[in-house]
Design an enzyme around this catalytic site. Structure first.
Site, short mmCIF file in Angstrom:
data_model
loop_
_atom_site.label_atom_id
_atom_site.label_comp_id
_atom_site.label_asym_id
_atom_site.label_seq_id
_atom_site.Cartn_x
_atom_site.Cartn_y
_atom_site.Cartn_z
N GLU A 79 11.37 -35.10 -14.06
CA GLU A 79 12.57 -35.89 -14.31
C GLU A 79 13.69 -35.50 -13.36
O GLU A 79 13.74 -34.36 -12.91
CB GLU A 79 13.06 -35.63 -15.75
CG GLU A 79 11.99 -35.87 -16.76
CD GLU A 79 12.36 -35.40 -18.16
OE1 GLU A 79 13.52 -34.99 -18.38
OE2 GLU A 79 11.48 -35.45 -19.03
N LYS A 122 17.28 -34.20 -12.56
CA LYS A 122 18.23 -33.36 -13.28
C LYS A 122 19.60 -34.00 -13.05
O LYS A 122 20.15 -33.94 -11.94
CB LYS A 122 18.19 -31.93 -12.73
CG LYS A 122 19.00 -30.94 -13.53
CD LYS A 122 18.62 -29.54 -13.09
CE LYS A 122 19.39 -28.44 -13.76
NZ LYS A 122 20.78 -28.68 -14.04
N ASP A 174 23.43 -34.49 -13.05
CA ASP A 174 24.51 -33.51 -12.95
C ASP A 174 25.72 -34.00 -13.74
O ASP A 174 26.61 -34.66 -13.22
CB ASP A 174 24.88 -33.27 -11.49
CG ASP A 174 25.57 -31.95 -11.30
OD1 ASP A 174 25.64 -31.17 -12.27
OD2 ASP A 174 26.04 -31.68 -10.18
N TYR A 203 17.23 -37.18 -22.73
CA TYR A 203 15.96 -36.65 -22.24
C TYR A 203 15.25 -35.67 -23.17
O TYR A 203 14.30 -35.02 -22.75
CB TYR A 203 16.15 -35.99 -20.87
CG TYR A 203 17.36 -35.08 -20.77
CD1 TYR A 203 17.45 -33.92 -21.52
CD2 TYR A 203 18.41 -35.38 -19.93
CE1 TYR A 203 18.55 -33.09 -21.45
CE2 TYR A 203 19.52 -34.55 -19.84
CZ TYR A 203 19.58 -33.42 -20.60
OH TYR A 203 20.68 -32.60 -20.52
N LYS A 249 16.14 -26.64 -8.14
CA LYS A 249 17.49 -27.03 -7.71
C LYS A 249 17.49 -27.35 -6.22
O LYS A 249 16.89 -26.63 -5.42
CB LYS A 249 18.48 -25.88 -7.99
CG LYS A 249 18.60 -25.49 -9.46
CD LYS A 249 19.65 -26.30 -10.19
CE LYS A 249 21.04 -25.91 -9.84
NZ LYS A 249 21.70 -25.00 -10.74
N CYS A 287 58.28 -29.17 7.77
CA CYS A 287 57.58 -30.44 7.53
C CYS A 287 57.24 -31.09 8.87
O CYS A 287 58.13 -31.30 9.69
CB CYS A 287 58.45 -31.37 6.70
SG CYS A 287 57.75 -33.02 6.55
N CYS A 311 59.60 -34.41 9.04
CA CYS A 311 61.06 -34.43 9.11
C CYS A 311 61.66 -33.07 9.46
O CYS A 311 62.88 -32.95 9.60
CB CYS A 311 61.65 -34.94 7.79
SG CYS A 311 61.43 -33.78 6.44
N CYS A 351 57.12 -30.36 1.19
CA CYS A 351 58.37 -30.65 1.89
C CYS A 351 59.36 -31.04 0.80
O CYS A 351 59.16 -32.03 0.09
CB CYS A 351 58.17 -31.81 2.86
SG CYS A 351 59.73 -32.49 3.42
N CYS A 365 62.73 -37.62 3.70
CA CYS A 365 61.59 -37.40 4.59
C CYS A 365 60.88 -38.76 4.75
O CYS A 365 60.40 -39.34 3.77
CB CYS A 365 60.65 -36.38 3.97
SG CYS A 365 59.12 -36.13 4.88
#
Ligand code: IVH
Length: 675
Positions: free
Chosen positions: A120, A122, A124, A232, A319, A413, A416, A431, A437
């Site tokens: 089957e 797996k 996640d 399952y 896995k 920044c 600006c 910023c 800005c």
């Protein structure tokens, strides 16, 4: 495993246990893992090896002997814990084909008749255990700590593929069926886009998104997340099935969601062929898989093989290793978002990874850059793992070119020039010049005009032009734009100007909750705006709310409360509200505009009192969504008093005196669900 001394082993075991517990907590409770599954499994494997070498150090509480716990802890999380009838275990796992062959050989030592496997995918996601009694869904529990789980029934009923009522022949009077709640890629991408737009951290992968969503308090929000389920494992007393596959086929015939990707294999070689078949094809599945599960198919043989403390001896998980690619880091861009957060993004020498060409990868924040000790010109490992945006997971130090330089995280920044600040509790740099800005201001307009906000006909390019021309600086300026100004823009004709003005006109009717969202207050996303609008009813009530009052509202924590207070206290915030109000925008809830779920409570007046499994405000909203009216006090006109834990004695007495029916939260849910 190399032999190490007893003292060394003791120290290392202690370290590994603490590390594994910490990562279990990050993964299951915080839904925010900091290492990959593969790295976690390596640590776990090392601990298992050491405990085998020195069994005297293998204690009952070792993470090798119990499953990680997802139990919601802390006040207000509001799920009742219920013991599992059969413990909910995990699976042994492996990344090596030799270990799969050894698994098969171990079975051969106990089992003397031929056996088959069920192979089957797996899935996640996050494990779920459903109990059906007389064909009806009775309860849904999370895995919890394996012996008891959180009762999430009221949330699970919002997953469309989970039937409340089964149909068909041979349904046992009571049984459990276990499986996985997962979030398909499409729903995951949509959710993360919305989160990014709202200034929230995106979920790292669909698994975290699924388990986070399963524990939401707001059923409507939960429904909108697009979760799905696959089951399952069927369990119960005296079930009439000979094999696992037969049992699942029966469950499918009763209407339960069973995977269509499973196959029977008559030998471990056939099972390995199934694994190899999915190794690359899994990329094209509409959901995330992290491996393949191989189970002995014959149920009598499963019983014969039994369990270890943590997992069945009749099943194991193969896995998949996360795919990695090695490529060169060319440069780093520092992007400023609408909320001012600065994100470092790596420009890479293009490289093929799991079927797509990767040119850019996230470096998250300065801490992550420091942790990797990244240098420009480094050869870096990129991984997609469960994520959409690839990330850099490591640096190949042996390939570092001579003289490679460490990048300088900007102190100002990039847009600006304002010095950046760092939030004390967040790893991000911001910023602080949010008002002026340009990139932040443009971002605010784009957000404001968005479809889920004010739905104004203005794309990014239009906003950019209007801003660069100096026609707009703050949000209310939009409503002062003239036809002449618009026609003066390059490529604009009378028709486009009129369409734009019409959409501005229409936006005056947009309901308060969307206006609130459109304001772009940090941490106030679409859902939070809805909750706030419902709880406070108007912008004035919200602006006047103190921190305590805000914290009373479901899902509003310190960070959100502080952001709201700061916004309404700022000159810009106050000015924005007052000018937008003048422009005619909605700043109050129109009571007729709530989403209707049913008419179950049509014409009924309810009073709620006490504490419930969900916040009181959420319960009231639920009542309204089902057509009911909330009232603050019990009177002759009250139809029901919904009494929670510690309900007001005065209200109870009055209800008794007036003959008003007192019902529990569960009874209320029954009334609602019958419709
Ligand atoms: S069988 C005792 N089958 O993977 C039987 N588990 O890492 C245990 N999972 O806890 C479960 N897909 O949450 C099984 N087809 C599948 C699965 C599956 C995903 C999850 C499950 C389990 C975890 C172990």
């Amino acid at each position: 495993m190399a032999k190490i001394s007893k003292t060394e082993a003791l120290g290392r075991i202690g370290f590994l246990k603490r590390e594994l517990e910490r990562h279990n907590h990050n993964y299951y409770v915080l839904n925010s893992p900091t290492i990959s599954d593969f790295e976690f499994d390596l640590l776990m494997g090392e601990l298992q090896g050491l405990e085998r070498m020195y069994p005297e150090f293998a204690t009952e509480d070792s993470p090798t002997r119990h499953v990680g716990s997802d139990l919601a802890s802390g006040p207000g999380e509001g799920f009742v814990q219920v013991p599992h009838r059969y413990p909910m275990l995990s699976l042994g796992n492996t990344y090596s084909k030799d270990e799969l062959l050894a698994f098969d050989q171990r079975i051969g030592k106990t089992v003397t008749v031929p056996w088959s496997y069920s192979c089957e995918l797996k899935f996640d996601g996050t494990a779920i255990c459903l109990t059906y009694r007389d064909g009806r869904l009775l309860r849904a529990l999370t895995r919890g700590d394996g012996t008891k789980g959180d009762d999430v029934t009221r949330n699970v009923v919002n997953i469309p593929t989970i039937p409340r009522q089964l149909h068909g022949d041979g349904i046992p009077s009571e049984f459990e069926i276990r499986g996985e709640i997962y979030m398909p890629w499409k729903a995951f991408e949509r959710l993360n886009e919305a989160r990014a737009e709202e200034g929230h951290e995106p979920f790292a992968n669909p698994r975290n998104a699924a388990s986070g969503s399963l524990k939401l308090q707001d059923p409507a929000e939960m429904r909108s997340r697009g979760l799905d389920c696959v089951l399952y494992h069927l369990l119960g007393e005296d079930l009439p099935f000979r094999t696992h596959i037969e049992a699942l086929e029966a469950a499918r015939s009763w209407g339960l969601p069973i995977s269509g990707y499973s196959r029977r294999a008559d030998s471990i070689e056939e099972a390995i062929a199934y694994i190899d078949g999915w190794d690359s094809r899994r990329e094209s599945l509409p959901f995330a898989t992290d491996g393949i599960v191989i189970k002995v198919n014959e149920l009598d043989l499963q019983r014969q093989l039994g369990f270890t403390a943590k997992s069945p001896r009749w099943a194991t998980a193969w896995k998949f290793r996360p795919e990695q690619a090695l490529t060169e880091l060319l440069s780093i861009d520092y992007q400023v978002g609408r909320t001012g957060a600065v994100t470092p993004v790596a420009n890479l020498e293009p490289v093929l990874l799991s079927g797509t060409v990767v040119k850019r990868a996230s470096l998250h924040n300065k801490d992550q850059m420091d942790l990797l000790d990244i240098h420009i010109g480094d050869s870096v490992y990129v991984e997609k793992g469960g994520e959409i945006i690839p990330k850099i997971t490591g640096v190949e130090l042996t390939k570092r070119p001579a003289g490679a330089l460490r990048p300088d995280f900007p102190t100002r920044c990039p847009d600006c020039g304002t010095p950046l600040v760092r939030d004390a509790d967040e790893a991000r740099h911001y910023c602080p010049n949010s008002a002026a800005c340009p990139i932040q201001a443009k971002g605010r307009f784009i957000h404001f005009a968005g479809r889920k906000a004010m739905d104004i006909l203005a794309g990014e390019a239009t906003i950019e032009t209007l801003y660069d021309k100096g026609f707009i600086r703050t949000l209310p300026d939009l409503y002062g734009l003239t036809r002449e100004q618009l026609i003066s823009l390059e490529g604009w004709q009378e028709k486009s100007a009129d369409n734009f003005l019409k959409s501005l006109e229409d936006s005056r009717k947009v309901p308060f909750e969307r206006v609130l969202y459109a304001l772009g207050i940090r941490h106030v996303g679409e859902q939070t705006a809805k909750t706030l609008a419902r709880s406070f009813g108007s912008v004035d009530a919200l602006a006047a709310a103190g921190k305590e009052e805000l914290l009373q509202v479901e899902d509003i924590g310190e960070t959100v409360a502080d952001a709201i207070i700061a916004w309404f206290a700022s000159d810009n915030g106050r000015d924005t509200v007052s000018r937008l109000r003048e422009a005619g925008l909605q700043f109050e809830v129109d009571s007729g505009s709530q989403t209707r779920l049913s008419d179950a409570l049509e014409g009924k007046t309810l009073v709620v009192s006490g504490n419930f499994s969900i916040a009181r405000e959420a319960l009231k909203a639920l009542i309204e969504a089902h057509g009911g009216r909330n009232s603050g006090s019990v009177s002759g006109k009250t139809d029901y008093l919904v009494a929670g834990e510690k309900a007001g004695p005065e209200k109870l007495r009055k209800a008794e005196k007036l003959g008003v029916r007192v019902i529990s939260e569960a009874e209320l849910n029954d009334i609602i669900e019958k419709r």
